[in-house]
Design an enzyme around this catalytic site. Structure first.
Site, PDB file in Angstrom:
ATOM      1  N   GLU A   1       0.693  -1.073   0.171  1.00 46.53           N
ATOM      2  CA  GLU A   1      -0.174   0.093   0.097  1.00 46.53           C
ATOM      3  C   GLU A   1       0.788   1.335  -0.066  1.00 46.53           C
ATOM      4  OE1 GLU A   1      -2.804   0.329   3.309  1.00 46.53           O
ATOM      5  OE2 GLU A   1      -3.097  -2.025   3.184  1.00 46.53           O
TER       6      GLU A   1
ATOM      7  N   LYS B   1     -15.466   5.112   4.983  1.00 44.84           N
ATOM      8  CA  LYS B   1     -14.483   4.538   5.818  1.00 44.84           C
ATOM      9  C   LYS B   1     -14.356   5.527   7.270  1.00 44.84           C
ATOM     10  CE  LYS B   1     -10.671   1.953   5.452  1.00 44.84           C
ATOM     11  NZ  LYS B   1      -9.349   2.312   4.527  1.00 44.84           N
TER      12      LYS B   1
ATOM     13  N   GLU C   1     -13.174   5.735  -0.476  1.00 46.33           N
ATOM     14  CA  GLU C   1     -14.217   5.065   0.226  1.00 46.33           C
ATOM     15  C   GLU C   1     -14.964   5.846   1.385  1.00 46.33           C
ATOM     16  OE1 GLU C   1     -12.879   0.901   1.219  1.00 46.33           O
ATOM     17  OE2 GLU C   1     -10.953   1.721   1.456  1.00 46.33           O
TER      18      GLU C   1
ATOM     19  N   GLU D   1      -9.185   9.961   5.465  1.00 39.96           N
ATOM     20  CA  GLU D   1      -9.412   8.315   5.321  1.00 39.96           C
ATOM     21  C   GLU D   1     -10.255   8.034   4.004  1.00 39.96           C
ATOM     22  OE1 GLU D   1      -8.026   5.493   6.811  1.00 39.96           O
ATOM     23  OE2 GLU D   1      -6.473   6.821   7.073  1.00 39.96           O
TER      24      GLU D   1
END
Length: 499
Positions: free
Chosen positions: A266, A323, A320, A329
């Site tokens: 990641e 999240k 997202e 985030e």
């Protein structure tokens, strides 16, 4: 002296052969914490359009694995943390997991790696004692099916387990995790697997209180006197990413492992953040990921291992919105959930281009949830005064099914949008239409977008869901029906394939 040079050269060849077990690549992570997660076939359509050839899933979702079948896309599947205890405590549970989530899909779905858990040593320390057993049990199941050579087993680790990471030569693993980490490294070494590390220069920059310059975190070019120098090795570091990779190599050396390649599972940069995250911006996210891709694919390597590039998965494909945590985030994605790019990566300088420059591969579709009466009115206009040839929507024609106003409107909207040269404002229809990069083609109903140099780009995409049908006003159908043979040139007109 010549003998020493020969030994050093042999050592370099040995290290290179161990680390370069396959060509370097850029992949993407696919998270699913979206309020409106696209259907797996839509996700795969986007991957194909972007020529993304490597993906990492955070689970082993059956729908995604089926959608990825026969695409050639290389897939990493994951044992989620919540299933780790069961897999790590029972060989039979691990074997069942592999049978259900890997063997039943392979080789149609090109699964290359199984990630067992994610950041377990830092996020789930209570499960740390069974982590290595979990990897061994999963690997044993692969051995039993004669797939251990084709499919690697590893576990992504947080870079926070590496302490004193600068200068890299002084880096070492947190002593509390060594009882697990040393057996883990032995397993990776014995199975010829890789050390998977999550690398986030954004967080290092944010937590440095100004010590780390922003340009150093973003891979921006630095003058030689601005580079960070490891006082022990005299190696120069022009970016945080390389320093963190080399810190991992030195930390492994500290526990006597020198031949395990690093893979970055990641890495990325958020495009939006809270008021206390002023550097989470679209421009910085674009700069970081553009420079990261160029850096990896140029096979620059790191100061410790020049020329030995580190394959990397970008975090992540979609923003997202579900999240947990701060605003940043939710905003690491390259795309929004409808396939629209959050930004266009700047890669033309290197002679290559990541295909999310979708300005020449866009479509016009009915907005999800749009009022059916407004859709019908817009459809009537497009097939009447708008002069769209709507004959393919007639019963028995390729685009009749699914017989609902949203599907028919999407066909008419997209035809009008392309007929008008995709100029701004031609995909609105009183607010019930939107531009998307997801090709709405389905079956023999093919939506074509005029691509670069006048070529047609044609990709596979899912059918829209069929809901309630509405009668289509036949009087607006254009009678001059003619058949057209589409010249399918695929995505070959794009200037780069991410291998």
């Amino acid at each position: 002296m010549e003998t020493n040079k020969a030994l050093l050269f042999l050592l370099f060849l040995t290290v290179s052969s161990v680390f370069a077990y396959e060509d370097v690549f850029i992949g993407v992570n696919i998270g699913t914490e979206l309020s409106d997660m696209p259907h797996p076939t839509q996700v795969v359509a986007l991957l194909k359009a972007q020529q993304i050839r490597h993906v990492r899933l955070f689970n082993a979702d059956r729908g995604m694995l089926l959608a990825l079948a026969n695409t050639g896309i290389k897939v990493v599947v994951s044992v989620p943390n919540e299933q780790l205890l069961g897999v790590g405590q029972s060989n039979s549970t691990a074997a069942n997991w592999v049978a259900q989530n890997v063997i039943s899909h392979y080789p149609a779905t090109n699964i290359t790696t199984i990630c067992v858990g994610s950041e377990v040593l830092s996020a789930l320390p209570n499960a740390a004692p069974i982590l290595v057993n979990a990897l061994k049990f999963v690997h044993s199941a692969l051995v039993a099916s004669n797939l251990d050579r084709q499919i690697k087993v590893s576990t992504p680790l947080a870079s926070t387990i590496i302490l004193d990471s600068f200068p890299p030569s002084q880096a070492f693993f947190n002593h509390t995790v060594k009882p697990v980490l040393v057996p883990l490294l032995k397993f990776l070494q014995s199975t010829n697997s890789f050390f998977m590390l999550n690398v986030y220069p954004y967080y290092d920059y944010m937590q440095s209180n100004g010590v780390i310059p922003l340009d150093y975190a973003l891979f921006k070019p630095l003058a030689a006197n601005k580079e960070a120098v490891d006082s022990n090795t005299l190696l120069h570091y022009s970016n945080v990413f390389d320093a963190m990779i080399d810190a991992a190599y030195f930390a492994m050396e500290d526990v006597n492992f020198t031949n395990i390649p690093v893979m970055v599972s990641e890495s990325g940069w958020p495009s939006l953040g809270e008021s206390n995250e002023p550097d989470a911006t679209v421009d910085n996210a674009n700069t970081y990921n553009s420079n990261l891709i160029k850096h990896v694919l140029n096979k620059t390597g790191t100061p410790k291992h020049p020329g030995i590039a580190v394959s990397t998965y970008i975090y992540e494909l979609y923003n997202e919105d579900n999240k947990a945590g701060p605003l940043s985030e939710k905003n690491w994605g390259l795309f929004s959930n409808n396939g629209t790019p959050v930004y266009i990566l700047r890669l033309t300088e290197s002679g290559s281009m990541f295909a999310n420059d979708t300005s020449n591969n866009t479509y016009c579709a009915a907005k999800e949830g749009a009022d059916s009466k407004m859709l019908q009115a817009a459809l009537d206009w497009a097939c009447g005064p708008g002069k769209v040839d709507c004959a393919p929507l007639s019963q028995g024609e390729p685009c009749y099914e699914p017989d609902n106003v949203a599907a028919h409107a999407t066909y008419a909207f997209d035809a009008y949008y392309h007929m008008m040269g995709r100029t701004p404002g031609t995909c609105d229809f009183n607010g019930v239409a939107t531009i998307t990069t997801t090709n709405p083609s389905h079956g023999s109903c093919v939506f074509s977008s005029l691509g670069r140099n006048g070529t047609f780009l044609n990709g596979t995409a899912p059918a829209m869901d069929s809901t309630s049908s509405s009668a289509y006003p036949a009087q607006y159908l254009n009678n001059n029906v003619f058949s057209t043979t589409l010249i399918i040139l695929g995505i070959l007109g794009l200037s780069v394939i991410l291998l």
